[in-house]
Motif scaffolding. Structure first.
Motif, PDB file in Angstrom:
ATOM      1  N   PHE A   1      11.962 -28.490 -22.272  1.00  0.00           N
ATOM      2  CA  PHE A   1      10.554 -28.433 -22.696  1.00  0.00           C
ATOM      3  C   PHE A   1       9.673 -29.236 -21.746  1.00  0.00           C
ATOM      4  CE2 PHE A   1       7.265 -30.849 -25.068  1.00  0.00           C
ATOM      5  CZ  PHE A   1       6.350 -29.824 -25.235  1.00  0.00           C
ATOM      6  N   PHE A   2      10.014 -30.518 -21.563  1.00  0.00           N
ATOM      7  CA  PHE A   2       9.191 -31.361 -20.695  1.00  0.00           C
ATOM      8  C   PHE A   2       9.298 -30.934 -19.236  1.00  0.00           C
ATOM      9  CE2 PHE A   2       9.572 -34.416 -24.278  1.00  0.00           C
ATOM     10  CZ  PHE A   2       8.220 -34.573 -24.513  1.00  0.00           C
ATOM     11  N   GLY A   3      10.516 -30.628 -18.803  1.00  0.00           N
ATOM     12  CA  GLY A   3      10.704 -30.224 -17.411  1.00  0.00           C
ATOM     13  C   GLY A   3       9.908 -28.982 -17.054  1.00  0.00           C
ATOM     14  N   TRP A   4       9.920 -28.004 -17.938  1.00  0.00           N
ATOM     15  CA  TRP A   4       9.149 -26.775 -17.692  1.00  0.00           C
ATOM     16  C   TRP A   4       7.656 -27.099 -17.588  1.00  0.00           C
ATOM     17  CZ3 TRP A   4      10.088 -21.945 -16.240  1.00  0.00           C
ATOM     18  CH2 TRP A   4       9.052 -21.023 -16.348  1.00  0.00           C
ATOM     19  N   CYS A   5       7.163 -27.876 -18.502  1.00  0.00           N
ATOM     20  CA  CYS A   5       5.733 -28.227 -18.471  1.00  0.00           C
ATOM     21  C   CYS A   5       5.383 -29.013 -17.212  1.00  0.00           C
ATOM     22  CB  CYS A   5       5.364 -29.037 -19.710  1.00  0.00           C
ATOM     23  SG  CYS A   5       5.453 -28.114 -21.254  1.00  0.00           S
ATOM     24  N   TRP A   6       6.224 -29.976 -16.846  1.00  0.00           N
ATOM     25  CA  TRP A   6       5.932 -30.819 -15.679  1.00  0.00           C
ATOM     26  C   TRP A   6       6.046 -30.049 -14.366  1.00  0.00           C
ATOM     27  CZ3 TRP A   6       9.615 -35.122 -17.734  1.00  0.00           C
ATOM     28  CH2 TRP A   6       8.961 -35.845 -18.741  1.00  0.00           C
ATOM     29  N   THR A   7       6.980 -29.109 -14.275  1.00  0.00           N
ATOM     30  CA  THR A   7       7.146 -28.377 -13.016  1.00  0.00           C
ATOM     31  C   THR A   7       6.228 -27.165 -12.907  1.00  0.00           C
ATOM     32  OG1 THR A   7       8.977 -27.073 -13.935  1.00  0.00           O
ATOM     33  CG2 THR A   7       9.548 -29.086 -12.715  1.00  0.00           C
TER      34      THR A   7
ATOM     35  N   LEU B   1       5.592 -31.484  -9.306  1.00  0.00           N
ATOM     36  CA  LEU B   1       6.939 -32.007  -9.526  1.00  0.00           C
ATOM     37  C   LEU B   1       8.002 -30.932  -9.315  1.00  0.00           C
ATOM     38  CD1 LEU B   1       5.222 -34.208 -11.072  1.00  0.00           C
ATOM     39  CD2 LEU B   1       7.169 -34.399 -12.570  1.00  0.00           C
ATOM     40  N   THR B   2       9.148 -31.372  -8.818  1.00  0.00           N
ATOM     41  CA  THR B   2      10.322 -30.508  -8.745  1.00  0.00           C
ATOM     42  C   THR B   2      11.164 -30.797  -9.987  1.00  0.00           C
ATOM     43  OG1 THR B   2      11.631 -32.158  -7.565  1.00  0.00           O
ATOM     44  CG2 THR B   2      10.320 -30.626  -6.222  1.00  0.00           C
ATOM     45  N   TRP B   3      12.237 -30.022 -10.169  1.00  0.00           N
ATOM     46  CA  TRP B   3      13.117 -30.267 -11.309  1.00  0.00           C
ATOM     47  C   TRP B   3      13.819 -31.612 -11.166  1.00  0.00           C
ATOM     48  CZ3 TRP B   3      13.270 -28.190 -15.964  1.00  0.00           C
ATOM     49  CH2 TRP B   3      12.646 -26.967 -16.159  1.00  0.00           C
ATOM     50  N   LYS B   4      14.053 -32.046  -9.931  1.00  0.00           N
ATOM     51  CA  LYS B   4      14.659 -33.366  -9.707  1.00  0.00           C
ATOM     52  C   LYS B   4      13.712 -34.465 -10.202  1.00  0.00           C
ATOM     53  CE  LYS B   4      16.208 -36.540  -6.136  1.00  0.00           C
ATOM     54  NZ  LYS B   4      16.305 -36.788  -4.695  1.00  0.00           N
ATOM     55  N   HIS B   5      12.423 -34.348  -9.857  1.00  0.00           N
ATOM     56  CA  HIS B   5      11.431 -35.307 -10.354  1.00  0.00           C
ATOM     57  C   HIS B   5      11.385 -35.289 -11.879  1.00  0.00           C
ATOM     58  CE1 HIS B   5       9.529 -34.806  -6.261  1.00  0.00           C
ATOM     59  NE2 HIS B   5       9.607 -36.127  -6.371  1.00  0.00           N
ATOM     60  N   ALA B   6      11.411 -34.077 -12.437  1.00  0.00           N
ATOM     61  CA  ALA B   6      11.334 -33.940 -13.896  1.00  0.00           C
ATOM     62  C   ALA B   6      12.537 -34.589 -14.572  1.00  0.00           C
ATOM     63  CB  ALA B   6      11.237 -32.462 -14.282  1.00  0.00           C
ATOM     64  N   PHE B   7      13.720 -34.391 -13.987  1.00  0.00           N
ATOM     65  CA  PHE B   7      14.928 -34.987 -14.557  1.00  0.00           C
ATOM     66  C   PHE B   7      14.849 -36.514 -14.504  1.00  0.00           C
ATOM     67  CE2 PHE B   7      19.303 -36.603 -14.105  1.00  0.00           C
ATOM     68  CZ  PHE B   7      19.805 -36.205 -15.333  1.00  0.00           C
ATOM     69  N   LEU B   8      14.458 -37.060 -13.366  1.00  0.00           N
ATOM     70  CA  LEU B   8      14.341 -38.516 -13.231  1.00  0.00           C
ATOM     71  C   LEU B   8      13.264 -39.067 -14.172  1.00  0.00           C
ATOM     72  CD1 LEU B   8      14.711 -38.907  -9.359  1.00  0.00           C
ATOM     73  CD2 LEU B   8      16.379 -39.532 -11.132  1.00  0.00           C
ATOM     74  N   ARG B   9      12.181 -38.317 -14.338  1.00  0.00           N
ATOM     75  CA  ARG B   9      11.119 -38.747 -15.254  1.00  0.00           C
ATOM     76  C   ARG B   9      11.621 -38.753 -16.699  1.00  0.00           C
ATOM     77  NH1 ARG B   9       5.916 -39.861 -15.068  1.00  0.00           N
ATOM     78  NH2 ARG B   9       4.677 -39.482 -16.904  1.00  0.00           N
TER      79      ARG B   9
ATOM     80  N   TRP C   1      -5.689 -34.460 -23.223  1.00  0.00           N
ATOM     81  CA  TRP C   1      -6.273 -35.715 -22.731  1.00  0.00           C
ATOM     82  C   TRP C   1      -6.619 -35.667 -21.254  1.00  0.00           C
ATOM     83  CZ3 TRP C   1      -8.011 -39.515 -25.742  1.00  0.00           C
ATOM     84  CH2 TRP C   1      -7.643 -39.467 -27.084  1.00  0.00           C
ATOM     85  N   LYS C   2      -6.542 -34.473 -20.654  1.00  0.00           N
ATOM     86  CA  LYS C   2      -6.945 -34.252 -19.269  1.00  0.00           C
ATOM     87  C   LYS C   2      -6.191 -35.160 -18.287  1.00  0.00           C
ATOM     88  CE  LYS C   2     -11.519 -32.569 -20.523  1.00  0.00           C
ATOM     89  NZ  LYS C   2     -11.109 -32.123 -21.801  1.00  0.00           N
ATOM     90  N   ILE C   3      -4.879 -35.141 -18.435  1.00  0.00           N
ATOM     91  CA  ILE C   3      -3.981 -35.908 -17.576  1.00  0.00           C
ATOM     92  C   ILE C   3      -2.974 -34.944 -16.959  1.00  0.00           C
ATOM     93  CG2 ILE C   3      -2.229 -37.737 -17.528  1.00  0.00           C
ATOM     94  CD1 ILE C   3      -4.933 -38.827 -18.216  1.00  0.00           C
ATOM     95  N   LYS C   4      -2.598 -35.212 -15.728  1.00  0.00           N
ATOM     96  CA  LYS C   4      -1.631 -34.378 -15.039  1.00  0.00           C
ATOM     97  C   LYS C   4      -0.584 -35.272 -14.399  1.00  0.00           C
ATOM     98  CE  LYS C   4      -1.513 -30.620 -11.702  1.00  0.00           C
ATOM     99  NZ  LYS C   4      -2.328 -29.773 -10.828  1.00  0.00           N
ATOM    100  N   VAL C   5       0.669 -34.825 -14.397  1.00  0.00           N
ATOM    101  CA  VAL C   5       1.747 -35.550 -13.733  1.00  0.00           C
ATOM    102  C   VAL C   5       1.912 -34.970 -12.335  1.00  0.00           C
ATOM    103  CG1 VAL C   5       4.173 -36.205 -13.814  1.00  0.00           C
ATOM    104  CG2 VAL C   5       2.934 -35.859 -15.930  1.00  0.00           C
ATOM    105  N   VAL C   6       1.854 -35.835 -11.336  1.00  0.00           N
ATOM    106  CA  VAL C   6       2.052 -35.423  -9.948  1.00  0.00           C
ATOM    107  C   VAL C   6       3.004 -36.408  -9.285  1.00  0.00           C
ATOM    108  CG1 VAL C   6      -0.210 -34.308  -9.717  1.00  0.00           C
ATOM    109  CG2 VAL C   6       0.035 -36.725  -9.158  1.00  0.00           C
ATOM    110  N   THR C   7       3.517 -36.028  -8.129  1.00  0.00           N
ATOM    111  CA  THR C   7       4.356 -36.948  -7.374  1.00  0.00           C
ATOM    112  C   THR C   7       3.466 -38.010  -6.733  1.00  0.00           C
ATOM    113  OG1 THR C   7       4.219 -35.665  -5.346  1.00  0.00           O
ATOM    114  CG2 THR C   7       6.022 -35.118  -6.861  1.00  0.00           C
ATOM    115  N   ASP C   8       4.079 -39.027  -6.150  1.00  0.00           N
ATOM    116  CA  ASP C   8       3.305 -40.069  -5.473  1.00  0.00           C
ATOM    117  C   ASP C   8       2.460 -39.512  -4.335  1.00  0.00           C
ATOM    118  OD1 ASP C   8       4.143 -42.076  -7.128  1.00  0.00           O
ATOM    119  OD2 ASP C   8       5.697 -42.826  -5.762  1.00  0.00           O
TER     120      ASP C   8
END
Length: 183
Positions: free
Chosen positions: A105-111, A134-142, A122-129
């Motif tokens: 669920f979270f990984g799909w939304c984040w990637t 995000l890739t699935w690797k980033h999503a898994f680590l997150r 809340w108008k927030i987005k997750v991005v890499t540094d």
């Protein structure tokens, strides 16, 4: 299902604690800014502004409601027919299954866009540094970092008060960050 109820109670306790901490640590100007942010006409055009803990908690609250519903329906075809309880021999596999569903669920939304329903609200987005998707690797680590934050009773999220960029442990571990997005 009992584990979900314990998680919700722990979440509510951490939420109340963070609200009190947030009230205590912000100046009058910050409180006025927070009131404007929470109002229905949010106009945050500064995407470099760090995301505060209170906003993170609001996102977690929205997403937890959606996640509990998702996990309820994902549990029906598995837990009910097999009558899985905490003493059942398949219980560890059931917990693994629950985490797999939550991660997907979270990984799909984040990637795919970097936003869950709560973060869209809340108008927030997750991005890499580097500011990319995000890739699935980033999503898994997150996801693993988020679990670590919860296992320590929210200490990983409270860490954002000590970090100049307002990064929590899950941000640091996955080399991601939350950023404000305009409409």
């Amino acid at each position: 299902m009992v584990n979900l109820l314990y998680s919700v109670n722990a979440f509510q306790t951490i939420f109340i604690f963070c609200l009190l901490l947030d009230q205590y640590t912000h100046t009058k100007q910050d409180k006025q800014t927070l009131t404007v942010i929470i109002s229905s006409k949010m106009k945050d055009n500064n995407s470099n502004q760090p995301v505060r803990l209170l906003r993170r908690i609001a996102i977690m609250f929205y997403d937890s409601i959606l996640l509990i519903a998702l996990l309820f329906f994902a549990s029906l075809p598995v837990a009910v027919p097999l009558e899985i309880t905490m003493n059942h021999p398949y219980y560890p596999l059931y917990i693994l299954y629950i985490h797999l569903v939550a991660f997907l669920f979270f990984g799909w939304c984040w990637t795919h866009g970097g936003q869950t329903l709560g973060s869209k609200t809340w108008k927030i987005k997750v991005v890499t540094d580097t500011g990319t998707r995000l890739t699935w690797k980033h999503a898994f680590l997150r996801y693993i970092g988020s679990l670590l934050c919860w296992v320590t009773l929210g200490a990983g999220f409270l860490w954002s008060y000590t970090n100049k960029d307002r990064l929590a442990w899950n941000d640091i571990i996955s080399k991601t960050r939350l950023k404000m997005v305009s409409e």
